[in-house]
Design a protein around this motif. Structure first.
Motif, short mmCIF file in Angstrom:
data_model
loop_
_atom_site.label_atom_id
_atom_site.label_comp_id
_atom_site.label_asym_id
_atom_site.label_seq_id
_atom_site.Cartn_x
_atom_site.Cartn_y
_atom_site.Cartn_z
N ASP A 160 4.36 -5.72 15.78
CA ASP A 160 3.10 -4.99 15.92
C ASP A 160 3.41 -3.66 16.62
OD1 ASP A 160 0.71 -3.97 16.88
OD2 ASP A 160 -0.08 -5.91 17.52
N VAL A 161 3.19 -2.54 15.93
CA VAL A 161 3.52 -1.25 16.54
C VAL A 161 2.72 -1.00 17.82
CG1 VAL A 161 4.28 -0.05 14.44
CG2 VAL A 161 1.88 0.04 15.10
N ILE A 218 -3.39 0.38 17.60
CA ILE A 218 -2.49 0.34 16.43
C ILE A 218 -2.32 1.73 15.81
CG2 ILE A 218 -2.21 -0.61 14.10
CD1 ILE A 218 -3.75 -3.12 15.13
N GLY A 267 0.81 -1.22 0.00
CA GLY A 267 0.00 0.00 0.00
C GLY A 267 0.84 1.26 0.00
N GLY A 300 -1.36 1.41 9.86
CA GLY A 300 -2.67 1.75 10.40
C GLY A 300 -3.68 0.73 9.94
P1 NDP Z 1 -2.97 -1.19 3.91
O1 NDP Z 1 -4.07 -1.89 4.61
O2 NDP Z 1 -2.80 -1.40 2.45
O3 NDP Z 1 -1.57 -1.53 4.63
C1 NDP Z 1 -1.45 -1.38 6.00
C2 NDP Z 1 -0.03 -1.61 6.43
O4 NDP Z 1 0.05 -1.44 7.84
C3 NDP Z 1 0.45 -3.00 6.11
O5 NDP Z 1 1.78 -2.95 5.66
C4 NDP Z 1 0.39 -3.71 7.46
O6 NDP Z 1 1.38 -4.70 7.65
C5 NDP Z 1 0.67 -2.58 8.40
N1 NDP Z 1 0.14 -2.85 9.73
C6 NDP Z 1 -1.14 -3.12 10.08
N2 NDP Z 1 -1.23 -3.32 11.40
C7 NDP Z 1 0.03 -3.18 11.90
C8 NDP Z 1 0.58 -3.27 13.18
N3 NDP Z 1 -0.17 -3.56 14.24
N4 NDP Z 1 1.91 -3.08 13.32
C9 NDP Z 1 2.69 -2.80 12.25
N5 NDP Z 1 2.22 -2.70 11.00
C10 NDP Z 1 0.90 -2.90 10.83
O7 NDP Z 1 -3.17 0.34 4.26
P2 NDP Z 1 -2.90 1.68 3.43
O8 NDP Z 1 -1.62 1.58 2.71
O9 NDP Z 1 -4.13 2.02 2.71
O10 NDP Z 1 -2.79 2.73 4.63
C11 NDP Z 1 -1.57 3.15 5.18
C12 NDP Z 1 -1.85 4.30 6.13
O11 NDP Z 1 -2.50 5.34 5.42
C13 NDP Z 1 -2.78 3.94 7.29
O12 NDP Z 1 -2.37 4.61 8.45
C14 NDP Z 1 -4.12 4.47 6.83
O13 NDP Z 1 -4.96 4.77 7.92
C15 NDP Z 1 -3.71 5.69 6.07
N6 NDP Z 1 -4.68 6.16 5.09
C16 NDP Z 1 -5.11 5.33 4.08
C17 NDP Z 1 -6.05 5.81 3.17
C18 NDP Z 1 -6.58 4.98 2.05
O14 NDP Z 1 -7.55 5.43 1.40
N7 NDP Z 1 -6.02 3.83 1.74
C19 NDP Z 1 -6.57 7.17 3.27
C20 NDP Z 1 -6.03 7.95 4.35
C21 NDP Z 1 -5.11 7.45 5.22
P3 NDP Z 1 1.35 -6.13 6.88
O15 NDP Z 1 1.62 -5.78 5.44
O16 NDP Z 1 2.44 -6.90 7.51
O17 NDP Z 1 -0.01 -6.69 7.07
#
Ligand code: NDP
Length: 256
Positions: A60-61, A112, A13, A89
């Motif tokens: 896990d953050v 988280i 992402g 997130g």
């Molecule tokens: P994705 O769901 O595509 O990816 C989320 C990432 O966060 C993954 O790499 C995942 O790890 C990691 N993650 C989840 N939980 C934990 C944890 N407990 N500890 C460490 N890492 C963790 O999300 P996006 O790329 O869409 O979002 C990234 C950020 O941008 C987030 O904070 C989101 O809230 C924010 N955001 C996203 C928007 C959107 O429309 N997509 C809009 C606005 C903000 P793993 O790959 O190992 O599962």
């Protein structure tokens, strides 16, 4: 010596686009995530092929012990850090009416999205201050990936919106605390970005975007956010600590 960065949630992402951009800019990058390393090996190999050093800091953050192990691993492996991107997130597993929302989901999202990055930033900020004191030329920067949900209500995922509203204050608190060390802290606030997070609601947003949800009539992409991180990490906004940078295609402009 190359600069070093940590990107939480950096293997897919938005985070992956940021990790790739930083590698291309010559950073050694620590990629954090929760999946097992075997599941992200191809991604890591792809990043490594760019030419800098890439490590995987699984953890896990939101978990204090795992967070400590991550930071220890980072210190042992790189011994330095210039850029922290708090990107990891989660959305609620289920979008629920606030009249029916569960405490379990609220606690998970807050842990988280809000508590984890606060204490990860605390650990990294202390380390950045040490590096600055040891070397006046040292440059540290923190970039937080917030969301338009800090101010725009989605009633069926209240816990997410509240976490992002809190995260906006997180950015300002760290900006104020680290100002004396000239370590800027920024918030990037993306709009609707095409990633796994939005895949479950893709059709809904396809329709809304076609109907004019965004001023710029398209989805946002992870690269749109990575370009903003690039400008901030590169020091293009040296006198803007604590500011919010919108990457939302104009969705937040109030229209009549
Ligand atoms: P994705 O769901 O595509 O990816 C989320 C990432 O966060 C993954 O790499 C995942 O790890 C990691 N993650 C989840 N939980 C934990 C944890 N407990 N500890 C460490 N890492 C963790 O999300 P996006 O790329 O869409 O979002 C990234 C950020 O941008 C987030 O904070 C989101 O809230 C924010 N955001 C996203 C928007 C959107 O429309 N997509 C809009 C606005 C903000 P793993 O790959 O190992 O599962």
């Amino acid at each position: 010596m190359r600069p070093a960065a940590l990107v939480t949630g950096g293997s897919r992402g938005i985070g992956l686009a940021v990790s790739r951009m930083l590698c291309e800019k010559g950073y050694d990058v620590a990629v954090n995530g929760v999946r097992d390393e075997s599941q992200v090996r191809d991604v890591l190999d792809d990043l490594r092929s760019i030419g800098t050093s890439v490590i995987y800091c699984r953890g896990d953050v939101g978990d204090p012990e795992q967070r400590k192990l991550m930071v220890d691993q980072l210190k042992d492996s790189f011994g330095r850090l210039n850029v922290l991107v708090n990107n990891a997130g989660v959305a609620p597993k289920e979008r629920l009416d606030p009249l029916e929302a569960t405490e379990e989901s609220y606690d998970r999202v807050m842990r988280i999205n809000l508590k984890g990055p606060y204490f990860l930033t605390q650990a990294i900020a202390n380390w950045m201050v040490q590096q600055k004191k040891a070397n006046r030329e040292y440059r540290g920067t923190i970039v937080n990936i917030g969301s338009i949900s800090a101010t725009i209500v989605s009633a069926n995922r209240g816990e997410y919106c509240i976490s992002k509203a809190g995260f906006a204050m997180h950015s300002k608190i760290w900006a104020v605390r680290l100002g004396e060390f000239d370590i800027p802290v920024y918030e990037i606030r993306p709009g609707v970005i095409k990633t796994d997070m939005t895949s479950k609601v893709q059709e809904k947003y396809d329709k809304l975007i076609a109907e004019g949800l965004n001023v710029q009539p398209r989805w946002g992409y992870p690269d749109d956010v990575a370009k903003a991180v690039d400008a901030l990490a590169d020091g293009k906004f040296p006198f803007s600590t604590g500011d919010v940078f919108m990457v939302d295609g104009g969705i937040s402009i109030q229209r009549l």
